[in-house]
Design a protein around this motif. Structure first.
Motif, PDB file in Angstrom:
ATOM      1  N   GLN A 128       0.835  -1.209   0.000  1.00 39.60           N
ATOM      2  CA  GLN A 128       0.000   0.000   0.000  1.00 39.60           C
ATOM      3  C   GLN A 128       0.867   1.255   0.000  1.00 39.60           C
ATOM      4  O   GLN A 128       0.544   2.247  -0.655  1.00 39.60           O
ATOM      5  N   ASP A 129       1.980   1.210   0.706  1.00 36.78           N
ATOM      6  CA  ASP A 129       2.870   2.368   0.749  1.00 36.78           C
ATOM      7  C   ASP A 129       3.409   2.696  -0.636  1.00 36.78           C
ATOM      8  O   ASP A 129       3.499   3.872  -1.028  1.00 36.78           O
ATOM      9  N   GLU A 130       3.740   1.670  -1.407  1.00 38.54           N
ATOM     10  CA  GLU A 130       4.226   1.892  -2.773  1.00 38.54           C
ATOM     11  C   GLU A 130       3.149   2.525  -3.652  1.00 38.54           C
ATOM     12  O   GLU A 130       3.446   3.408  -4.467  1.00 38.54           O
ATOM     13  N   ILE A 131       1.930   2.073  -3.492  1.00 41.44           N
ATOM     14  CA  ILE A 131       0.808   2.665  -4.244  1.00 41.44           C
ATOM     15  C   ILE A 131       0.703   4.160  -3.922  1.00 41.44           C
ATOM     16  O   ILE A 131       0.553   5.002  -4.825  1.00 41.44           O
ATOM     17  N   GLU A 132       0.796   4.473  -2.645  1.00 43.46           N
ATOM     18  CA  GLU A 132       0.663   5.873  -2.225  1.00 43.46           C
ATOM     19  C   GLU A 132       1.814   6.732  -2.756  1.00 43.46           C
ATOM     20  O   GLU A 132       1.602   7.860  -3.197  1.00 43.46           O
ATOM     21  N   ILE A 133       3.028   6.182  -2.746  1.00 38.06           N
ATOM     22  CA  ILE A 133       4.171   6.940  -3.277  1.00 38.06           C
ATOM     23  C   ILE A 133       4.021   7.118  -4.789  1.00 38.06           C
ATOM     24  O   ILE A 133       4.275   8.204  -5.321  1.00 38.06           O
ATOM     25  N   ALA A 134       3.592   6.074  -5.483  1.00 42.21           N
ATOM     26  CA  ALA A 134       3.394   6.175  -6.940  1.00 42.21           C
ATOM     27  C   ALA A 134       2.383   7.275  -7.258  1.00 42.21           C
ATOM     28  O   ALA A 134       2.588   8.085  -8.182  1.00 42.21           O
ATOM     29  N   ASN A 135       1.305   7.335  -6.488  1.00 38.62           N
ATOM     30  CA  ASN A 135       0.308   8.370  -6.703  1.00 38.62           C
ATOM     31  C   ASN A 135       0.879   9.766  -6.456  1.00 38.62           C
ATOM     32  O   ASN A 135       0.581  10.721  -7.193  1.00 38.62           O
ATOM     33  N   ARG A 136       1.712   9.874  -5.442  1.00 41.92           N
ATOM     34  CA  ARG A 136       2.260  11.184  -5.058  1.00 41.92           C
ATOM     35  C   ARG A 136       3.366  11.638  -6.044  1.00 41.92           C
ATOM     36  O   ARG A 136       3.405  12.801  -6.427  1.00 41.92           O
ATOM     37  N   VAL A 137       4.235  10.704  -6.427  1.00 41.14           N
ATOM     38  CA  VAL A 137       5.421  11.062  -7.211  1.00 41.14           C
ATOM     39  C   VAL A 137       5.135  11.091  -8.714  1.00 41.14           C
ATOM     40  O   VAL A 137       5.651  11.949  -9.434  1.00 41.14           O
ATOM     41  N   VAL A 138       4.314  10.155  -9.181  1.00 39.75           N
ATOM     42  CA  VAL A 138       4.125   9.991 -10.624  1.00 39.75           C
ATOM     43  C   VAL A 138       2.742  10.434 -11.099  1.00 39.75           C
ATOM     44  O   VAL A 138       2.601  11.096 -12.128  1.00 39.75           O
ATOM     45  N   PHE A 139       1.711  10.079 -10.351  1.00 40.96           N
ATOM     46  CA  PHE A 139       0.337  10.324 -10.817  1.00 40.96           C
ATOM     47  C   PHE A 139      -0.326  11.492 -10.084  1.00 40.96           C
ATOM     48  O   PHE A 139      -1.541  11.542  -9.951  1.00 40.96           O
TER      49      PHE A 139
END
Length: 205
Positions: free
Chosen positions: A193-204
């Motif tokens: 879940q943490d990776e999903i949240e970082i992906a949303n913040r950094v990339v999306f």
């Protein structure tokens, strides 16, 4: 060789201003990786997921000599090029094309974008690194022009050694990518879940 089989979801290429190309892992399929989209900030994107013939992009480890994974490896890279060309042909610029892959799909994603470096929308690699028994920098050219790239990985990971991830990050940064690496001690081979949240913040974002 991989047959052209691209599953789609989200907005149509004609409607969307952005596209996300999603690359599944070994033993999975396009529907599996498309299922991740519901957790990402991509509701306005066209989603495209090419599917590997027999659910595997190349037969051996990504750390094998590249020739051992032929002709599947080159065929997989070509299928990604076909997918990108399809998006470009609909008027979506490269800077609005995003990539995401998991495991074998993350390795393939990183290999493809680094061989074709330019300003992309962003790249997410959930557990992956550049492909080959050693990293051959002669294969890589271009300038990412500060494309945001997020790589998340476990340490240790049963398939992707941290040493190769770090080596890949170094090459990406030299090619002017803005890389965010997150290493999770003892995390199993999965997407957190943490990776999903970082992906949303950094990339999306």
């Amino acid at each position: 060789m991989h047959k052209k089989n691209i599953k789609t979801a989200g907005k149509s290429l004609k409607e969307a201003e952005k596209a996300l190309i999603m690359i599944h892992g070994r033993g999975a399929d396009a529907r599996d990786i498309l299922g991740l989209a519901s957790h990402l900030n991509v509701s306005e994107f066209a989603l495209l997921a090419p599917e590997a013939t027999n659910n595997t992009w190349y037969p051996y480890s990504f750390l094998a000599k590249p020739e051992q994974n032929e002709p599947w490896f080159s065929s997989a890279l070509n299928l990604l090029k076909i997918t990108v060309d399809e998006v470009l042909s609909q008027g979506i610029a490269a800077e609005n094309i995003y990539f995401l892959g998991f495991s074998q799909g993350a390795c393939l994603t990183l290999e493809f974008v680094t061989r074709n470096a330019q300003k992309f929308g962003g790249v997410v690699a959930f557990t992956g690194g550049l492909i080959g028994d050693k990293v051959n920098t002669e294969n890589y050219s271009g300038n990412f022009n500060e494309t945001p790239i997020f790589i998340g990985t476990g340490n240790p990971d049963p398939h992707v050694p941290l040493e190769r991830v770090n080596e890949s990050v170094s090459i990406l940064e030299k090619m002017n990518a803005k890389v965010k690496l997150q290493v999770y001690d003892g995390r199993p081979h999965t997407i957190s879940q943490d990776e999903i949240e970082i992906a949303n913040r950094v990339v999306f974002s």
